[in-house]
Write a protein that holds these residues in place. Structure first.
Motif, PDB file in Angstrom:
ATOM      1  N   VAL A  64      11.430 -68.922  20.258  1.00  0.00           N
ATOM      2  CA  VAL A  64      12.706 -68.840  20.969  1.00  0.00           C
ATOM      3  C   VAL A  64      13.417 -67.553  20.572  1.00  0.00           C
ATOM      4  O   VAL A  64      13.713 -67.329  19.408  1.00  0.00           O
ATOM      5  CB  VAL A  64      13.601 -70.051  20.615  1.00  0.00           C
ATOM      6  CG1 VAL A  64      14.989 -69.864  21.203  1.00  0.00           C
ATOM      7  CG2 VAL A  64      12.975 -71.324  21.135  1.00  0.00           C
ATOM      8  N   ASN A  68      13.469 -65.859  25.918  1.00  0.00           N
ATOM      9  CA  ASN A  68      13.998 -67.019  26.637  1.00  0.00           C
ATOM     10  C   ASN A  68      15.371 -66.740  27.235  1.00  0.00           C
ATOM     11  O   ASN A  68      15.652 -67.129  28.365  1.00  0.00           O
ATOM     12  CB  ASN A  68      14.176 -68.217  25.688  1.00  0.00           C
ATOM     13  CG  ASN A  68      12.945 -68.495  24.876  1.00  0.00           C
ATOM     14  OD1 ASN A  68      12.483 -67.639  24.129  1.00  0.00           O
ATOM     15  ND2 ASN A  68      12.395 -69.667  25.052  1.00  0.00           N
ATOM     16  N   ILE A  69      16.235 -66.084  26.446  1.00  0.00           N
ATOM     17  CA  ILE A  69      17.639 -66.034  26.840  1.00  0.00           C
ATOM     18  C   ILE A  69      17.942 -64.756  27.635  1.00  0.00           C
ATOM     19  O   ILE A  69      18.709 -64.770  28.575  1.00  0.00           O
ATOM     20  CB  ILE A  69      18.532 -66.132  25.582  1.00  0.00           C
ATOM     21  CG1 ILE A  69      18.177 -67.429  24.840  1.00  0.00           C
ATOM     22  CG2 ILE A  69      20.010 -66.115  25.943  1.00  0.00           C
ATOM     23  CD1 ILE A  69      18.707 -67.502  23.437  1.00  0.00           C
ATOM     24  N   PHE A  72      13.683 -64.141  30.359  1.00  0.00           N
ATOM     25  CA  PHE A  72      13.252 -65.128  31.363  1.00  0.00           C
ATOM     26  C   PHE A  72      14.182 -65.165  32.581  1.00  0.00           C
ATOM     27  O   PHE A  72      13.709 -65.093  33.722  1.00  0.00           O
ATOM     28  CB  PHE A  72      13.113 -66.512  30.701  1.00  0.00           C
ATOM     29  CG  PHE A  72      12.881 -67.607  31.673  1.00  0.00           C
ATOM     30  CD1 PHE A  72      11.648 -67.754  32.290  1.00  0.00           C
ATOM     31  CD2 PHE A  72      13.901 -68.489  32.009  1.00  0.00           C
ATOM     32  CE1 PHE A  72      11.437 -68.761  33.228  1.00  0.00           C
ATOM     33  CE2 PHE A  72      13.696 -69.488  32.940  1.00  0.00           C
ATOM     34  CZ  PHE A  72      12.465 -69.623  33.546  1.00  0.00           C
ATOM     35  N   HIS A 267       4.595 -63.145  30.432  1.00  0.00           N
ATOM     36  CA  HIS A 267       5.765 -63.750  29.800  1.00  0.00           C
ATOM     37  C   HIS A 267       5.413 -65.043  29.071  1.00  0.00           C
ATOM     38  O   HIS A 267       6.005 -65.360  28.032  1.00  0.00           O
ATOM     39  CB  HIS A 267       6.873 -63.993  30.812  1.00  0.00           C
ATOM     40  CG  HIS A 267       8.146 -64.403  30.122  1.00  0.00           C
ATOM     41  ND1 HIS A 267       8.838 -63.564  29.290  1.00  0.00           N
ATOM     42  CD2 HIS A 267       8.801 -65.590  30.085  1.00  0.00           C
ATOM     43  CE1 HIS A 267       9.878 -64.202  28.785  1.00  0.00           C
ATOM     44  NE2 HIS A 267       9.874 -65.432  29.251  1.00  0.00           N
ATOM     45  N   THR A 271       6.772 -65.287  25.406  1.00  0.00           N
ATOM     46  CA  THR A 271       7.764 -66.280  24.996  1.00  0.00           C
ATOM     47  C   THR A 271       7.217 -67.215  23.917  1.00  0.00           C
ATOM     48  O   THR A 271       7.955 -67.681  23.061  1.00  0.00           O
ATOM     49  CB  THR A 271       8.289 -67.071  26.212  1.00  0.00           C
ATOM     50  OG1 THR A 271       9.403 -67.836  25.786  1.00  0.00           O
ATOM     51  CG2 THR A 271       7.248 -67.978  26.816  1.00  0.00           C
ATOM     52  N   ASP A 303      10.671 -74.376  23.423  1.00  0.00           N
ATOM     53  CA  ASP A 303      10.750 -73.023  23.982  1.00  0.00           C
ATOM     54  C   ASP A 303      11.034 -73.068  25.490  1.00  0.00           C
ATOM     55  O   ASP A 303      11.872 -72.343  26.005  1.00  0.00           O
ATOM     56  CB  ASP A 303       9.430 -72.290  23.704  1.00  0.00           C
ATOM     57  CG  ASP A 303       9.517 -70.832  24.099  1.00  0.00           C
ATOM     58  OD1 ASP A 303      10.133 -70.063  23.347  1.00  0.00           O
ATOM     59  OD2 ASP A 303       9.000 -70.471  25.176  1.00  0.00           O
ATOM     60  N   THR A 304      10.333 -73.977  26.174  1.00  0.00           N
ATOM     61  CA  THR A 304      10.502 -74.053  27.629  1.00  0.00           C
ATOM     62  C   THR A 304      11.897 -74.560  27.986  1.00  0.00           C
ATOM     63  O   THR A 304      12.547 -74.049  28.900  1.00  0.00           O
ATOM     64  CB  THR A 304       9.415 -74.969  28.243  1.00  0.00           C
ATOM     65  OG1 THR A 304       8.151 -74.514  27.756  1.00  0.00           O
ATOM     66  CG2 THR A 304       9.420 -74.929  29.741  1.00  0.00           C
ATOM     67  N   VAL A 306      14.666 -74.248  26.271  1.00  0.00           N
ATOM     68  CA  VAL A 306      15.690 -73.217  26.047  1.00  0.00           C
ATOM     69  C   VAL A 306      15.689 -72.228  27.212  1.00  0.00           C
ATOM     70  O   VAL A 306      16.745 -71.842  27.724  1.00  0.00           O
ATOM     71  CB  VAL A 306      15.474 -72.479  24.701  1.00  0.00           C
ATOM     72  CG1 VAL A 306      16.439 -71.303  24.568  1.00  0.00           C
ATOM     73  CG2 VAL A 306      15.677 -73.437  23.533  1.00  0.00           C
ATOM     74  N   ALA A 307      14.491 -71.839  27.656  1.00  0.00           N
ATOM     75  CA  ALA A 307      14.422 -70.885  28.776  1.00  0.00           C
ATOM     76  C   ALA A 307      15.054 -71.495  30.029  1.00  0.00           C
ATOM     77  O   ALA A 307      15.818 -70.835  30.743  1.00  0.00           O
ATOM     78  CB  ALA A 307      12.979 -70.484  29.041  1.00  0.00           C
TER      79      ALA A 307
END
Ligand code: PFF
Length: 495
Positions: A64, A68-69, A72, A267, A271, A303-304, A306-307
């Motif tokens: 993360v 992600n932030i 993405f 990506h 990520t 991780d997913t 948060v994205a």
């Protein structure tokens, strides 16, 4: 006198070098909390995470981050929304998941730097030493990624200050866009914040992945999530949520260009921090009893999520304020200040938000240096801080190219109209990481005995074993090759 080399106890690392293919040679530990740990064949000379949960947190910390932030949302915006998201999720499940399992397993079995872990497993299984190229490519890739990653992390750090100082109070999209441009136009400002971020990263890395870091990860990760939710709630209240939601989840394949496949696949690697040894290096410090498959499930899911939350929050704000979803790398810097600049106590929340994004970037940045640092500590017997300083200096010099890509050298576009920043970004994500992942999948899928791998991964049921083999030796490699083939056809044959 200060010595650049490790003291005698740690110097026993040299013996690892000499007979590195003997199972699990151990020398001294560089981690304070590991002092006195009994030598056992399941330890790394660089230290071990103090528990399985901390390994998972550290790996989540690596996964993360800005990917992600910051990244993405804007690549989803540039590549047409829902259809891109779908392809990305497929890449995560079919390629990311198995490759991450394979990579962590290699580290856990090797207990050394990625180069030496792969070398050790190759020798144990009578395979060519050339497989250690996986580790070499990853090490170089990690340094290149860090060189531009730290530039963006520097922007984030500058925004912490700006938000806290209330610079964006009441701002709209136009004002935040201009402020962002003014900031990146200034080489001195960007260089300053990049250098600061690099200095802090190298300082912490030099001291070892110690409890300070573990505690930082524990505190920061949940807070990032909470502050992302604050942004999301803001977007919902402003009335942009449904448009943002539709943009992200409405699948329209006519909006997806062929190149979007490569972006989505690259990506997925970026990520999850896979394909370049970062997560392998972390796997080397993983407690023996921690299960690879459950750790990977948690890392991939968090991780997913948060994205997705970051994407929803940002697109809600984009639509609420009539901005454009395809604003490129500046998207986060234009949207988040609008949200926080218009909320009660927004300067405080906004400052905190950027602070935690900086922490997320930081916990990823340190993992980018670990493959190189671990390798040179093993090979040259040098002290960790010496290696860290040298790697930091090389990365800084490379990073200057990315700093100036947004101002002084923005017209320097040697190939395909790409700046130095674009070249580093695309070279690593489109080529280094997927090719690293392909090599890992082929090595584990075809050059290690299946039975051993099933045992390492504790895959017990027969059907799960076959699913695993199908994923790692057929689905993942073929998907990577197909995406490459399609992209090459498009680029060079005008297809
Ligand atoms: N996964 C990190 C992110 O999403 O920001 C970036 C990254 C870290 C990529 C470590 C690769 C890596 F080895």
């Amino acid at each position: 006198m200060l010595s650049l080399f490790a003291p005698p106890r740690i110097r026993r690392a040299k013996s690892i070098n000499a007979d590195r293919i003997k199972p699990f040679s151990i020398s001294g530990s560089v981690e304070g909390h590991l002092e006195g740990m009994a030598e056992s064949q399941n330890q790394s000379q660089h230290g071990m995470w103090s528990s399985g949960a901390l390994f998972v947190l550290a790996a989540v910390g690596s996964a993360v981050g800005l990917g992600n932030i910051w990244k993405f949302p804007y690549i989803t915006g540039e590549n047409g929304g829902g259809a891109f998201l779908l392809v990305y999720l497929i890449c995560i499940c079919l390629i990311g998941f198995p490759v991450m399992m394979a990579e962590i397993m290699l580290g856990k079995q090797g207990r050394m730097s990625p180069i030496n872990s792969v070398l050790k497993l190759a020798h144990e299984n009578n395979r060519s030493s050339k497989w250690s190229l996986i580790g070499w490519a990853g090490m170089v890739g990690g340094i290149i990624i860090l060189s531009f990653y730290a530039v963006i992390a520097g922007w984030i750090s500058a925004y912490i200050y700006q938000l806290f100082s209330g610079a964006f109070q009441g701002a709209d999209g136009g004002a935040t866009g201009e402020a962002f441009k003014k900031f990146t136009d200034s080489p001195a400002q960007v260089l300053l914040w990049f250098t600061l971020f690099m200095a802090v990263t190298i300082f912490v890395v030099a001291r070892g992945v110690n409890k300070g870091l573990e505690i930082a990860i524990r505190i920061c990760m949940p807070l990032i999530f909470v502050l992302l939710l604050v942004m999301l709630v803001y977007g919902i209240l402003q009335g942009g949520f449904w448009d943002g939601f539709k943009y992200m989840f409405h699948v329209d394949f006519s909006k997806l260009k062929l190149n979007g496949l490569l972006v989505a696949m690259g990506h997925a690697f970026f990520t999850l921090s896979i394909g370049m040894g970062a997560i392998m290096a972390y796997g080397a410090y993983m407690p023996q009893r921690e299960s690879v498959k459950s750790a990977v499930s948690v890392i991939v899911i968090v991780d997913t999520l948060v994205a997705l939350v970051a994407g929803l929050a940002i697109f809600s704000i984009v639509y609420a304020h009539g901005m454009s979803p395809s604003d490129g790398p500046g998207l986060l810097f234009v949207t988040a200040p609008v949200a926080f600049g218009n909320l009660p106590l927004g300067s405080i929340f906004g400052g905190l938000f950027f602070l935690f994004v900086a922490f997320a970037a930081f916990t990823s940045a340190i993992s980018l240096t670990e493959p190189a640092i671990a390798y040179f500590v093993e090979e040259m017997n040098a002290r960790r801080w010496v290696v860290a300083l040298v790697i930091g200096a090389i990365t800084w010099v490379l990073g200057v190219g990315s700093v100036f890509s947004f101002n002084l050298w923005s017209d320097f576009q040697p190939i395909f109209g790409w700046t130095i920043f674009d070249i580093f970004d695309k070279l690593t994500q489109w080529f280094f990481l997927p090719l690293g992942g392909l090599a890992i999948a082929v090595f584990v899928g075809f050059f290690l005995p299946w039975q051993k791998v099933w045992d390492y991964l504790e895959i017990k049921s027969q059907w799960a074993r076959y699913v695993w083999v199908a994923l790692i030796s057929v689905v993942a490699p073929i998907s990577i090759l197909v995406v490459f083939a399609l992209t090459i056809v498009q680029h060079f044959a005008g297809g």
